[in-house]
Design a protein around this motif. Structure first.
Motif, short mmCIF file in Angstrom:
data_model
loop_
_atom_site.label_atom_id
_atom_site.label_comp_id
_atom_site.label_asym_id
_atom_site.label_seq_id
_atom_site.Cartn_x
_atom_site.Cartn_y
_atom_site.Cartn_z
N THR A 7 0.84 -1.20 0.00
CA THR A 7 0.00 0.00 0.00
C THR A 7 0.87 1.25 0.00
OG1 THR A 7 -1.67 -1.17 1.29
CG2 THR A 7 -1.85 1.22 1.21
N ARG A 8 0.52 2.22 -0.88
CA ARG A 8 1.18 3.53 -0.84
C ARG A 8 0.36 4.42 0.09
NH1 ARG A 8 1.72 4.44 -5.93
NH2 ARG A 8 3.92 3.88 -6.05
N ILE A 9 0.89 4.70 1.27
CA ILE A 9 0.19 5.52 2.26
C ILE A 9 0.19 6.98 1.82
CG2 ILE A 9 0.14 6.22 4.69
CD1 ILE A 9 -0.39 3.25 4.25
N ALA A 10 1.34 7.43 1.33
CA ALA A 10 1.50 8.80 0.82
C ALA A 10 2.72 8.78 -0.08
CB ALA A 10 1.66 9.79 1.97
N ASN A 11 3.04 9.90 -0.67
CA ASN A 11 4.23 9.95 -1.51
C ASN A 11 5.47 9.60 -0.69
OD1 ASN A 11 2.87 10.72 -3.86
ND2 ASN A 11 2.94 12.90 -3.30
N ASN A 12 6.25 8.63 -1.20
CA ASN A 12 7.47 8.15 -0.53
C ASN A 12 7.22 7.50 0.82
OD1 ASN A 12 9.17 9.06 -2.64
ND2 ASN A 12 9.12 11.15 -1.79
N LEU A 13 5.99 7.05 1.07
CA LEU A 13 5.65 6.33 2.31
C LEU A 13 4.87 5.08 1.93
CD1 LEU A 13 5.76 6.39 5.44
CD2 LEU A 13 3.53 7.52 5.40
N GLU A 14 5.56 3.93 1.91
CA GLU A 14 4.95 2.70 1.43
C GLU A 14 4.96 1.61 2.50
OE1 GLU A 14 6.33 1.38 -2.34
OE2 GLU A 14 5.88 3.29 -3.34
N SER A 71 1.12 19.47 5.49
CA SER A 71 1.30 19.66 4.04
C SER A 71 1.04 18.41 3.23
CB SER A 71 2.74 20.13 3.77
OG SER A 71 3.65 19.16 4.26
N MET A 72 0.70 17.26 3.90
CA MET A 72 0.57 16.01 3.17
C MET A 72 -0.83 15.43 3.31
SD MET A 72 4.24 14.13 3.67
CE MET A 72 4.01 13.29 2.11
N LYS A 73 -1.22 14.62 2.31
CA LYS A 73 -2.52 13.96 2.32
C LYS A 73 -2.31 12.45 2.18
CE LYS A 73 -4.93 17.81 2.23
NZ LYS A 73 -5.74 18.24 3.41
#
Length: 803
Positions: A466-473, A787-789
């Motif tokens: 799962t990709r939780i957020a950009n650059n966070l998998e 700043s992140m979603k």
């Protein structure tokens, strides 16, 4: 053991009367005590006596004193037992007064053992604490009276209690303590006698002979001697006053040891407020309880502080225990204050259970089971980090060894069979399980190679990405469970099967086999470790060959992650009850059903019933109950079923409904939940397919159940609505097996509803962990001001193994 509420109330009332100086109540209780008659040894072997609705069976016990017991399992043969109660056991947490409930529980256990024909002696503390309670009460009472007389006001000033001298407290508390013991033992029709001693009583030969004679006479009359140091007159202990080969009486630890040796006791149980002896001070994070302590090991341990009360300490206990051991008395130091175990700690010790620290003069050659578990866990982590092909190589090497070393394996198995047959302890089905043959070994070898192939993508497989957020998998990957304990009976072929599954899944393994297969198990385990050695993980699989009780193994919750029992329903139930916080994977019973629908094929019915019941009746997946639709009762099909079962020599038991249809019926079944494990089965009549489902849900064990019918709609309804681990249509119940399912082998069949169900192969020995890879991400980044979603995008798993 729980003390009755009524007795507890009586003891509290008695203690209260002592505190208020009304001792005559205890005097009356003591005066009503009856001496037990001396019971002849011939009567002891069969008589059953009852006190307080608790049956106590008197058993003949005899042992020549001279050497201490070598193993815990021998403690059940102890006839003369000294129980030492430390101050922390007898007194309350405030050190002022007695712990009545705890003391009552101890008295009950001593009474149980006494009424079994053993000779019990108690060395007790508590007189000082009891006396302190009484004297404080007296001082406060007298102060309040004086203040009331000399004060013109009704309000009393705050009163202080002076420091009380220990000898005065002992003098005030000794009679009350003994009266309390008398009242407690009276409830079990047992008389107790008080003996006060000092160090001089052991140094003077005449006094020592008198003491010895008195104690022997009391024991002969079934009286429990209660011994204590005479703290009212005893001088302070002198350091380093031990004589050559003699221990001086400095505290109740040394008194109990000296007394046990003088009286040639078989066992000394020293109860304190610690679990036993630790390799480090008990309060240390890394402290481990020492199960067995050997002379000479004292250099490897560190002693902590002494208990909260009393004048001894752990160092004094160890010194006293070693002195008693040298004198031929076995010793166990255990916790007598833990409310979870206090009610059965003494009886558990005598039964040989792993409680506290056992002192033994004989050190076994091999490692302890705790050390084996630690070695297995350490090597198991290395095993799980090997490449999949390396684990497969180990399994293939084991498969080769099974065929290459066939003659040695069969020779060892022949020895086990000869012992079992000559002893006459095993039934024919169990002898069949114990027996190995060239064809069995070939099948084992083939099954192991199947496991080797399936192990290629087992450990480290990515099952979710799962990709939780950009650059966070985030990845969910398969990992081993940890350390498995597999307990099996009369089935040596289980050892290589389970070992291969553990190796394939990267799990460490402890194996506990039945003693009836000891020779076969030893050679199979040697071959397993030989295969493991090719990649340096020999110790990942351990065979427990010590005299470890199964119940004790089930208490190693810090070392074992999963228990898998392979054996009788009795074994599985015992392990499920004994497991202390460790999950148990298995089934307690295999009550499998075959339902014959009214639209069944005659040819299929006969084949399936014969195979399900007669091919291997001792198996857990064999049919135990045959359910027949009511419309088939007087049909040619039913007659053929009965004729076939007669030819196969199957004993038939009639269910209640079936018996009601017959004028002369077979023996009516005692229980519809019976697992026969032999050429026996129950036949019962049902009115419909739904009636069959309801019957199986009520009386079955959720193992394996079968429907035989040519009606596809009926079959599908049965398959979907029956809640069992394995549900079959027009096939034998004996297919419920890991090898036949293509799993290569199985560690067992589970009827649990979580983790794994049915035949448990490689997949059932894996769990998962979550791996998150980020780049400095924080939860604050995803807040309203952040700043992140979150994306939560599912990524297709394109590779089988985690990178």
């Amino acid at each position: 053991m729980l003390y009755s509420f009524a007795l507890s109330c009586k003891l509290k009332a008695a203690a209260g009367s002592l505190q208020s100086r009304f001792c005559p109540r205890f005097a009356r209780a003591a005066s009503q005590t009856k001496y037990l008659p001396v019971i002849s040894s011939s009567f002891k072997s069969t008589a059953v006596r009852h006190w307080s609705n608790i049956p106590f069976i008197t058993v003949p016990l005899s042992r020549t004193h001279g050497k201490s017991f070598v193993h815990r399992s021998e403690l059940k043969h102890a006839k003369r037992i000294v129980v030492k109660l430390g101050s922390a056991v007898v007194t309350r947490g405030d050190e002022c007064g007695l712990a009545l409930g705890r003391l009552a529980s101890i008295v009950e256990q001593v009474s149980v053992l006494q009424n079994q024909g053993r000779e019990m002696m108690i060395v007790t503390s508590g007189a000082v604490a009891f006396g302190k309670q009484r004297l404080r009460h007296e001082i406060l009472l007298s102060q309040s009276v004086r203040q009331a007389l000399h004060s013109g006001q009704n309000q009393l000033k705050e009163m202080s209690v002076p420091v009380l001298e220990a000898r005065a407290c002992a003098a005030a508390g000794q009679s009350g303590l003994m009266a309390l013991y008398e009242a407690m033992f009276t409830q079990y029709s047992i008389c107790a006698a008080q003996i006060l001693v000092t160090n001089l009583d052991f140094h003077d030969d005449q006094k020592r002979r008198n003491l010895n004679s008195t104690l022997h006479e009391l024991l002969r009359m079934n009286i429990v001697p209660i011994i204590n140091t005479n703290d009212a007159v005893v001088p302070p202990p002198e350091p380093n006053s031990d004589l050559q080969g003699v221990i001086s009486i400095k505290d109740n630890d040394s008194l109990a040891a000296r007394l046990a040796v003088e009286m040639k006791a078989d066992l000394l149980i020293a109860l304190s407020d610690v679990e036993g002896l630790y390799d480090l001070p008990p309060e240390s994070d890394d402290a481990k309880l020492i199960d067995i302590f050997y002379p000479g090991d004292q250099q490897s341990i560190t002693f902590g502080t002494k208990s909260r009360v009393g004048i001894g300490g752990m160092e004094a206990k160890v010194k006293s225990a070693l002195w008693a051991l040298q004198g031929g008395t076995s010793v166990v130091i255990a916790n007598g204050t833990d409310p979870k175990v206090t009610g059965h700690v003494i009886t558990d010790i005598v039964e040989g259970k792993k409680v506290g620290t056992f002192f033994s003069e004989v050190k076994p050659a091999g490692p302890t089971v705790e050390q084996q578990a630690e070695m297995a866990r350490s090597r198991g982590r290395t095993l799980s980090s090997l490449l999949p092909q390396q684990r497969a190589e180990i399994i293939c090497q084991l498969a080769d060894l099974l065929t290459d070393q066939r003659e040695d394996i069969l020779a060892a198995n022949k020895k086990d069979l000869e012992v079992a047959i000559s002893g006459g302890r095993l039934s024919q089905p169990l002898l069949k399980r114990l027996s190995l043959s060239p064809s069995k070994l070939n099948s084992l070898s083939i099954g192991l190679r199947q496991i080797a192939v399936s192990s290629q993508d087992s450990v480290g497989r990515v099952i979710r990405h799962t990709r939780i957020a950009n650059n966070l998998e985030l990845e969910q990957i398969t990992v081993p469970i940890g350390v498995l304990l597999v307990i099996f009976e009369s089935r040596p072929d289980c050892l290589p099967q389970v070992s291969a599954l553990a190796i394939a899944s990267g799990n460490a393994l402890l194996l506990k086999g039945g003693k009836e297969a000891s020779n076969t198990n030893q050679i199979l385990h040697r071959l397993t470790q030989e295969a493991l050695s090719i990649h340096g993980v020999k110790d990942a699989v351990q065979l427990v060959s010590t005299r470890e009780e199964v119940e004790d193994l089930c208490h190693l919750n810090q070392l074992i992650d999963l228990i898998i029992p392979r054996g009788s329903s009795h074994l599985v139930r015992d392990i499920q009850r004994a497991a202390n916080g460790i999950p148990v994977l298995g089934h307690s019973e295999g009550v499998c059903h075959v339902y014959i629908d009214q639209e069944a094929s005659i040819e299929k019915v006969i084949k399936i019933i014969r195979d399900s019941k007669c091919e291997y009746p001792a198996a857990c997946n064999a049919m135990e109950t045959l359910l027949v639709h009511r419309d088939l009762l007087r049909s040619p099909l039913f007659d053929q079923i009965i004729d076939m079962l007669r030819v196969e020599r199957v004993k038939i038991h009639a269910g209640p409904k079936f018996a009601s249809y017959l004028t002369f019926s077979p023996s009516e079944v005692k229980s519809l939940r019976t697992e026969y494990g032999d050429l026996e089965c129950c036949i019962e009549v049902v009115d419909s397919m739904q009636d069959a489902i309801d019957h199986i849900h009520k009386y079955g064990s959720s193992h394996t159940d079968v429907i035989v019918t040519e009606n596809e709609e009926t079959a599908e309804y049965f398959l979907q609505h029956l809640d069992s681990a394995c549900v079959f249509w027009n096939s034998s119940s004996r297919f419920s097996d890991g090898y036949r399912f293509g799993l290569g082998a199985e560690v067992g069949i589970s009827t649990a509803r979580i983790h794994a169900r049915g035949p448990v192969g490689l997949e059932g020995l894996l769990t998962t962990k979550w791996v998150l890879r980020g780049d400095g991400h924080t939860v604050a980044d995803f807040s309203e001001q952040g700043s992140m979603k979150y994306l939560h995008e599912n990524i297709a798993v394109t590779h089988r193994t985690s990178s």
